[in-house]
Design a protein around this motif. Structure first.
Motif, PDB file in Angstrom:
ATOM      1  N   LYS A 196       0.843  -1.202   0.000  1.00 48.40           N
ATOM      2  CA  LYS A 196       0.000   0.000   0.000  1.00 48.40           C
ATOM      3  C   LYS A 196       0.874   1.247   0.000  1.00 48.40           C
ATOM      4  N   VAL A 214       6.142   2.450  10.422  1.00 46.68           N
ATOM      5  CA  VAL A 214       4.867   2.195   9.762  1.00 46.68           C
ATOM      6  C   VAL A 214       5.085   1.434   8.457  1.00 46.68           C
ATOM      7  N   LYS A 217       5.518  -2.144   9.591  1.00 52.76           N
ATOM      8  CA  LYS A 217       4.326  -2.638  10.300  1.00 52.76           C
ATOM      9  C   LYS A 217       3.159  -2.794   9.351  1.00 52.76           C
ATOM     10  N   HIS A 218       3.063  -1.862   8.415  1.00 50.37           N
ATOM     11  CA  HIS A 218       1.895  -1.882   7.532  1.00 50.37           C
ATOM     12  C   HIS A 218       2.261  -2.153   6.085  1.00 50.37           C
ATOM     13  N   ASN A 219       3.515  -2.556   5.844  1.00 46.02           N
ATOM     14  CA  ASN A 219       3.975  -2.790   4.471  1.00 46.02           C
ATOM     15  C   ASN A 219       3.613  -1.621   3.541  1.00 46.02           C
ATOM     16  N   ALA A 220       4.002  -0.436   3.985  1.00 41.55           N
ATOM     17  CA  ALA A 220       3.548   0.735   3.222  1.00 41.55           C
ATOM     18  C   ALA A 220       4.721   1.552   2.676  1.00 41.55           C
ATOM     19  N   PRO A 358      -4.404   1.683  11.923  1.00 40.67           N
ATOM     20  CA  PRO A 358      -4.925   0.345  11.611  1.00 40.67           C
ATOM     21  C   PRO A 358      -6.445   0.352  11.453  1.00 40.67           C
ATOM     22  N   LEU A 361      -7.222   1.816   8.018  1.00 36.93           N
ATOM     23  CA  LEU A 361      -6.862   0.943   6.898  1.00 36.93           C
ATOM     24  C   LEU A 361      -7.811  -0.247   6.826  1.00 36.93           C
ATOM     25  N   GLU A 362      -8.230  -0.688   8.006  1.00 34.11           N
ATOM     26  CA  GLU A 362      -9.146  -1.826   8.016  1.00 34.11           C
ATOM     27  C   GLU A 362     -10.527  -1.426   7.525  1.00 34.11           C
TER      28      GLU A 362
END
Lengths: 364, 508
Positions: A196, A214, A217-220, A358, A361-362
């Protein structure tokens, strides 16, 4: 893992080559007219307000069918036309010499060719004309604005600019992020582990996100727009979205101006109605929403008169007709409050990363 | 009661006591007035002889004398003065050749004598006059004025041989003055005199030895003014009384016909009937009451023909133009001679001119040159009729404004210029004259407007052409490089086509 995937449509190199060809064609057309004893002339789409229309299909502003003619036979046209020709010449010169230039630089360079512009806004305007005539963005002619924004995250790119051809770079290599300048704009995407893109309005939050990892943690991939995103950055976000098929989330302040920063990334601006490929229609505005101010009980400040006026304008704007936007505009007006991204700090420095992000994003 | 003493004073004494009314107000004004009176006499004398004037004026510091004393010498190639008239012409006030009804520069007969008189009262030195009428002799006089008796005193009289048949007059005398203060006016005076007398050579040498030379541009002279009879509208009781005294006629019909301007047998008959006087009445037997009545009826009678201007000698449009071109070197000039008109029985002609650009300076206001019977008027501009017309003129309507280099010239010639003072510096606001001046200025202003419009158009076209010739080559150059061509396209034809269109447009 996405390995060097690119479609011809979005290859920066191809775009640049095409732009260069269009410049030569433009020169060729006028040259031929003159050899036939004809005053050089061109037609191009009109950029007047009446000819800027919103295309629901493209989800951006585009220019209508009205065209204007610029002829050297006309005393009022000959100066702007010659400025246009010079700008085309100069852009082509930049491209063939693989050099880049800024808008301001173009303004000053003109003087070396005895092609003076009254002020920079005149030369900026002629550059927009050139974009309109050729249908290529000025970045493809190697002309960039001064403003710079940054990107950070696990993306390996391969440079194409002179001296760096073939050299690769991972965008996590510098903790401040990498400037989205000409070199990055023209680079090829090689591979990424990200799934993302998060675009962030303000530098403070961008730094916080890097510090809080981040990106892992969020593959961003994190993109700092630094206010209203420059065109090169908008184009870069679009490439991330189209070429790497990454969803894009945008975080801005919770006010009409923040909303519009997100909207310009999504649907573009009226000023750039003559340019394609700057928009990312599928990008999402993730906050700060007006409803967030309520549900997170964020510290807020009252809307000013200007804010309210702007909200009314946005309410009527065709780009804002979707449900989410209309709901948020109404909520802003109802609560009469706005909040900045930093407002989350009331819950501690990491709250925004650990809780808010989170959840947002969810929610998608 | 204190006893009063009465004394009679002579005209010379009168002007001695009241010299300011003749223009001799102060040392700077006096030196200007002296030069001017003599130069004007000289111009008249040359024109009377029908030769283009050559006038030489020299002002030098008087040796062995108090500073501010000058020796003035004025020499001309005019008709000269007959020997027996020389002493009176320069030594007797109100003696002169100018009391007839005729357009002339001087009018009061004060000029020459007044200058000599002024010199005498300031330096107590005699004047020297040399003159010849192209006879075999040249006469040389040294005279002074007996002010109380208004008579010349001859100190010396010499007769010289005139082998070359020279004609002309040389006047030389000392006077006090302030040349350096008067200098700008004097130089202006010469310049403007040269302008309005373009057929004259005028040379001036000032006390520093500086030479100012105004060379004629033509030898063509306007036809000289002719003497004329008085018009019935312009006479007064005294004039008629004098005519009655000298007339050779013994009936009213002949009296009217031969002493007045433009009176035919028919008009004379009808007027005498109108005035209720017998045509057979002997004019010499008119009593004072009858004379008053006659003059009164003359003013009331409406069917006299207007005075003829054939006796006038205007400069003419060609000469006026030549004078302006030479003196002002303008970029544009327009001249206009109005049709003759009359005021109070006096014919007059107004000539106007307007000049623009060239060497005319920008003064922030219109420059006005005023002339009357071919002499420049330099003082008291603001009181002059022409000044008022120029001030109230609607310049904007003619595209003209005060910040432009514009000179306006008004020349009025008449058998009688309505000066307001003996100093002959400004002209009264006669409605008839004002109207003619206004119409004359309108006429030349219209032509100036056409010139300015055309010039503006030309300038605009020039700017247009400049834009084309500035930018088209650039378009050619940059497209050639952009298209990667070797040779630039030939844009000469395109540039020429822009020019062709222009020419056609200008001709329309």
């Amino acid at each position: 893992m996405t390995e060097k995937k690119q479609t011809t449509d979005y290859s920066a190199i191809e775009k640049k080559k095409e732009a260069a060809t269009r410049l030569v064609d433009f020169g060729e057309t006028l040259y031929t007219q003159m050899t036939q004893n004809e005053f050089p002339w061109i037609t191009m789409p009109s950029r007047s307000i009446e000819n800027i229309i919103y295309s629901p299909k493209l989800r951006q502003y585009i220019l209508g069918d009205r065209r204007v003619k610029r002829s050297a036979r006309n005393i009022r046209h000959i100066r702007p036309l010659s400025q246009l020709v010079w700008t085309a010449f100069f852009a082509h010169h930049l491209a063939t010499n693989r050099k880049t230039s800024t808008l301001r630089d173009v303004y000053y360079s003109a003087q070396a060719y005895e092609m003076s512009f009254k002020d920079q806004s005149e030369s900026d305007n002629v550059i927009i004309d050139l974009e309109t005539v050729t249908g290529s963005a000025r970045e493809e002619f190697n002309i960039f604005p001064e403003e710079r924004s940054a990107v950070f995250g696990d993306l390996t790119i391969e440079y194409t600019v002179p001296g760096y051809e073939g050299r690769r770079m991972n965008l996590t290599s510098h903790p401040d992020g990498l400037m989205v300048g000409p070199a990055l704009t023209y680079s090829e995407f090689v591979k990424t582990s990200a799934n993302k893109v998060i675009a962030i309005e303000k530098g403070g939050l961008f730094t916080r996100f890097i510090e809080e990892n981040v990106h892992t943690k969020h593959n961003a991939l994190l993109v700092l727009t630094a206010g209203q995103a420059p065109r090169a950055t908008r184009h870069f976000i679009r490439r991330l979205n189209k070429e790497l098929e990454l969803p894009v989330y945008i975080l801005t302040d919770g006010d009409p101006w923040g909303m519009h920063i997100a909207m310009v990334i999504i649907s573009g601006s009226a000023n750039a109605a003559h340019i394609r490929d700057l928009t990312t229609p599928d990008a999402k505005w993730s906050g700060v929403w007006a409803t967030d101010i309520q549900s997170y009980k964020l510290p807020s400040i009252p809307l000013t008169e200007r804010d309210v006026k702007r909200l009314h304008e946005l309410q009527r704007d065709p780009r804002y007709k979707e449900k989410l936007w209309q709901r948020e505009i109404k909520t802003f007006m109802k609560i009469g409050k706005k909040a900045e991204q930093e407002a989350f700090s009331r819950y501690g420095l990491t709250y925004i990363v650990d809780e808010y992000l989170p959840a947002k994003l969810e929610a998608d | 009661m204190a006893s009063q003493t009465f004394e009679e004073i002579s005209p010379a004494d009168f002007f001695y006591r009241n010299r300011e009314i003749a223009g001799f107000t102060n040392p700077s004004r006096a030196i200007f007035a002296a030069i001017r009176e003599l130069v004007e006499n000289s111009l008249d004398a040359a024109e009377a002889f029908a030769v283009p004037p050559n006038i030489y004026v020299r002002l030098s510091d008087e040796q062995d004398s108090t500073p501010g004393t000058y020796l003035l010498r004025v020499q001309d190639n005019g008709s000269g003065i007959t020997s027996r008239h020389i002493p009176s012409a320069f030594g007797q006030v109100l003696f002169g050749s100018k009391y007839k009804l005729k357009q002339s520069r001087g009018t009061f007969g004060l000029g020459g004598t007044m200058a000599v008189l002024y010199g005498q009262i300031t330096t107590h030195k005699p004047a020297q006059i040399i003159s010849s009428t192209a006879s075999s002799k040249v006469y040389k006089y040294r005279i002074m004025v007996d002010i109380q008796r208004n008579k010349p005193v001859i100190l010396e009289r010499r007769i010289l041989l005139n082998r070359d048949r020279w004609h002309g007059t040389i006047v030389e005398f000392s006077l006090e003055g302030d040349y350096y203060r008067a200098m700008p006016k004097i130089l202006d005076y010469f310049k403007q005199t040269a302008l309005v007398n373009p057929y004259a050579n005028i040379t001036f040498v000032d006390p520093k030895g500086r030479l100012y030379k105004f060379t004629r541009v033509t030898t063509k002279m306007p036809s000289p003014p002719k003497e004329t009879l008085p018009h019935p509208y312009g006479v007064d009781v005294e004039k008629v009384k004098r005519l009655v005294r000298v007339t050779p006629h013994n009936n009213m019909l002949d009296f009217m016909k031969s002493h007045f301007h433009r009176i035919s047998e028919n008009i004379a008959k009808r007027f005498i009937e109108f005035a209720d006087i017998s045509p057979k009445k002997n004019p010499r037997k008119l009593n004072p009451q009858e004379i008053v009545k006659l003059v009164h009826m003359m003013k009331r009678y409406e069917d006299f023909r207007p005075p003829s201007a054939s006796c006038l000698s205007p400069l003419g449009e060609d000469l006026l133009k030549a004078g302006i071109l030479k003196a002002l070197k303008p970029e544009f000039t327009a001249v206009c001679q109005r049709k003759p008109s009359t005021y109070a029985g006096h014919p007059f002609i107004v000539e106007t001119a307007m000049a623009y650009g060239g060497e005319i300076p920008k003064r922030g206001d219109f420059i006005l040159y005023r002339f009357a019977n071919r002499i420049p008027l330099l003082y008291d501009e603001a009181s002059d009729v022409s000044f008022r017309v120029v001030k109230s003129f609607n310049w904007r309507r003619y595209k003209a404004s005060q910040d432009m280099p514009i000179a306006v010239l008004v020349h009025i010639c008449s058998t009688k210029i309505p000066y307001k003072t003996v100093g002959k510096e400004f002209i009264a606001d006669r409605p008839e004259i004002k109207r003619e001046v206004l119409n004359g200025i309108r006429d030349v202003a219209r032509r100036l407007k056409r010139f300015l419009s055309k010039r503006e158009h030309v300038a605009k076209e020039k700017r247009r052409l400049n834009i084309f010739s500035k930018y088209l080559p650039k378009i050619a150059k940059f497209t050639t490089e952009l298209a990667g061509r070797e040779e630039e396209p030939d844009i000469e034809k395109l540039l020429l086509s822009v020019r062709k269109v222009d020419r056609k447009k200008t001709d329309d």
